[in-house]
Scaffold this active site. Sequence first.
Site, PDB file in Angstrom:
ATOM      1  N   GLU A 388       0.824  -1.212   0.000  1.00 34.07           N
ATOM      2  CA  GLU A 388       0.000   0.000   0.000  1.00 34.07           C
ATOM      3  C   GLU A 388       0.863   1.270   0.000  1.00 34.07           C
ATOM      4  O   GLU A 388       0.487   2.272  -0.602  1.00 34.07           O
ATOM      5  CB  GLU A 388      -0.971   0.003   1.190  1.00 34.07           C
ATOM      6  CG  GLU A 388      -1.996  -1.139   1.187  1.00 34.07           C
ATOM      7  CD  GLU A 388      -2.820  -1.243  -0.091  1.00 34.07           C
ATOM      8  OE1 GLU A 388      -2.950  -0.246  -0.820  1.00 34.07           O
ATOM      9  OE2 GLU A 388      -3.336  -2.350  -0.382  1.00 34.07           O
ATOM     10  N   HIS A 394       3.451   6.259  -5.306  1.00 30.81           N
ATOM     11  CA  HIS A 394       3.191   6.457  -6.734  1.00 30.81           C
ATOM     12  C   HIS A 394       2.235   7.654  -6.900  1.00 30.81           C
ATOM     13  O   HIS A 394       2.482   8.572  -7.694  1.00 30.81           O
ATOM     14  CB  HIS A 394       2.586   5.176  -7.329  1.00 30.81           C
ATOM     15  CG  HIS A 394       2.546   5.148  -8.822  1.00 30.81           C
ATOM     16  ND1 HIS A 394       2.061   4.068  -9.535  1.00 30.81           N
ATOM     17  CD2 HIS A 394       2.908   6.064  -9.759  1.00 30.81           C
ATOM     18  CE1 HIS A 394       2.138   4.339 -10.838  1.00 30.81           C
ATOM     19  NE2 HIS A 394       2.636   5.541 -10.993  1.00 30.81           N
TER      20      HIS A 394
END
Length: 600
Positions: A388, A394
Site C-alpha cells: 500500500e 506512486h
Amino acid sequence: MNAVIKRADTKLEHRWKLEDLFASQAEWDREYAEAMEAIRAIAQYEGKLADHGQLKSCFTLEDEISKHVERLYVYANMRHHEDMADPQYQALSDKSKKLSVQSGEASSFITPEILSLPDDKLDAMIADPELATFHSTLKEMRRQKAHTLSKSEEMLLAQVGNVSQAPGTIFGMLNNADLKFPKVKDENGNEAELTHGTYIQFLESRNRDVRREAFTKVYETYGKMKNTLAATLNANVTKNVFYAKARKYPSVLEMSLFGDNIQKEVYTNLIGTIHDHLPLMHRYMKLRKTLLGVDELHMYDLFAPLVEEFDMDIPYEQAKSIVKESLQPLGEDYLNVLQEGFDKAWIDVYENEGKRSGAYSWGAYGTHPYILLNHKDNLNSMFTLTHEMGHALHSYYSDQEQPYRDAQYTIFLAEVASTLNEALLMHYMLEKSTDPKEKMYLLTYYADQFRTTVFRQTMFAEFEKLIHEKAEAGESLTPQELSAIYYDLNVKYYGKDMIVDRDIEMEWARIPHFYTSFYVYKYATGFSAATSFSKQILEEGAPAVERYLGFLKSGSSDYSIEILKKAGVDMSTPEPISQAMSVFEELIAQMEQLVESGKA
C-alpha cells in the site's frame, strides 16, 4: 492487539489524520455548496465548445468541479470506512455519491459535443498553445473518434448496454446464488459446508483426502451445469464480437486493448514468452512433488502447504522499520517521503469495530495520500504495508509532478509500484534470513506468487484469446470444445510431473474474470514489470532508481506503455517477462539447494 476495540478507543497515533482534507464538518459543507454552484454553472457552455476560449473555460470549470467532488467523496467515504455502522458518515457517504452522479450528468454533454466537431477543428484545438493543459484529453478524444459512431448509433448502443450486461449478471446469479455444493468431510471427519469461500481453505488442507474430495465435488457440481454455463460464456463472447464489429475494430482483443493504447504484441509477447519459460513451471511442479513427498502430484495439490507453518511475529513498529530498510535501494528522496507517511498520520493502522475490512491506498489531488490497514503482527500484514505504501508513493509523486488531468495513472500501471515494493522486501528478507525453515517459507511464498500471478493469469489470457478467435472464425463454443481447450492448456502449463485430473476441464466455468474480457493479462504484465524494475534497481543502482522515480512521477502524462519504456521496461518486447522469469529461476534454484542439503 487481540480484542477488537471501538473506534473511540483507538490510539491517536494509529489513526489517519483526515483533518488534512477537511478540518471540520462545517468546512466540508462549505465546499459541498461551492461544488453544487459550479455544477449548475457548467450548463452555460453547452453548444459553445467549438470556440477555443469557451472550451478552455469549460474544461477549467470541469476540473474545478472534479477536484471538489473528489475531495468531498474521498473524505466522506474514508470517514464512513472508520466505522461502517456510524449513521452520520453513512449519510455523508450517500450524499457524496449523489454529488458524484450529479456532476457526471451535468458534464455529460462535453465529450459527445467535442467528438461531433470535424477532424480539422479537433486538430486545430490540439495544436492551440492556449489549450496546452488539455492537449492529452483532446488527443485521446481524437484517437477515440475513429471508433465513435453517429449520435443515433451511439444512442442505440447505449440502449443495448443493459442487454449486454446480461451474460455477466446471469453468471453472477448462477455462480453466487443458485449453485449449491455438496458437503465434504473436514480434517476431523466432520461434515462441512463447501462454498466458494471454504473451497480454497479445503485445498490448503494438509489432509490430501480433504483436498481431493473438495476438488472433485466442486467440478462435479459445475459439470452438471455445463450446458448452461457454456451458453452463458458463449453469450458474453458473442456480445464482445458484436461490439468489436459495430465499433470497427479488427478483433475483440484489439478493442479491449485500445483504451490503454496497448499494441496486440504486448499480449501475444506475454503468452509467447511464458511458453518459452514453461520448463521453469514444470521444474517447480517437480520440486513441489518432492516437497509434498507424494508419488503423484495432482491438481488438488497446488495449494497444499509445502513447509510447516512458520509463525513470524512482526509488530507494527518493527514492520515499518523492516519495510524502510528493504526500500533503501530506492534512495534518500523516496525514503524521506516514506518516513513522512509514517510520521504524519497517513495510515489508519488497526482493526476496530465496524471498520471496513481489507486494505487500500486512496486520496484526493492536492493533499497527501492515505492508507487503510487492518494490521495483524504477521508477515502478510508487513507485505500489505509495503504494497500500500508503494501505491501511496506512486500517487504522491504523480500528484506532485503532474497537472490534475495527467496525475491519475492507469490500471495497466497501478500494480507496478506496489509489487516492486513487495519484490524489494522479499529480496531483503531472503538476504537476511539465516534459518533454513524461514528461508523455505519465504521462497515458497514468493514462488507461488509467480505461479498464480504470472503463469496462471497468462493461461487464462491464452484461453480468452483462443475462444474469441474461434468465435470470430464462426466456430461454435460447445461445452465440450471449451473443456477441451481448457484441459489442453493445463497439460501444457503444468508439465509431465503433474497428473492433470480430468475434473479441471470444467474450471473455465467458475472464473468470473472471463466476463470482464481480456483483463487478467494486466496481473501478469504488472507483476513482470515490477520484477524487471526490482532486478534493474538491485543490479544497476542509481541510474535504474532515477528511471524508476521518473516512472512514479509520470502519472498518465503519456500512454502507459511509453511511460514504462522511458523508465527502462519495454513491455512491447519479451525482455521484462524474461527478466521476471530469471528471478523465478533463482528462487527455484535456492529451493532445490535447500532440499539437496536436507535443511528444508
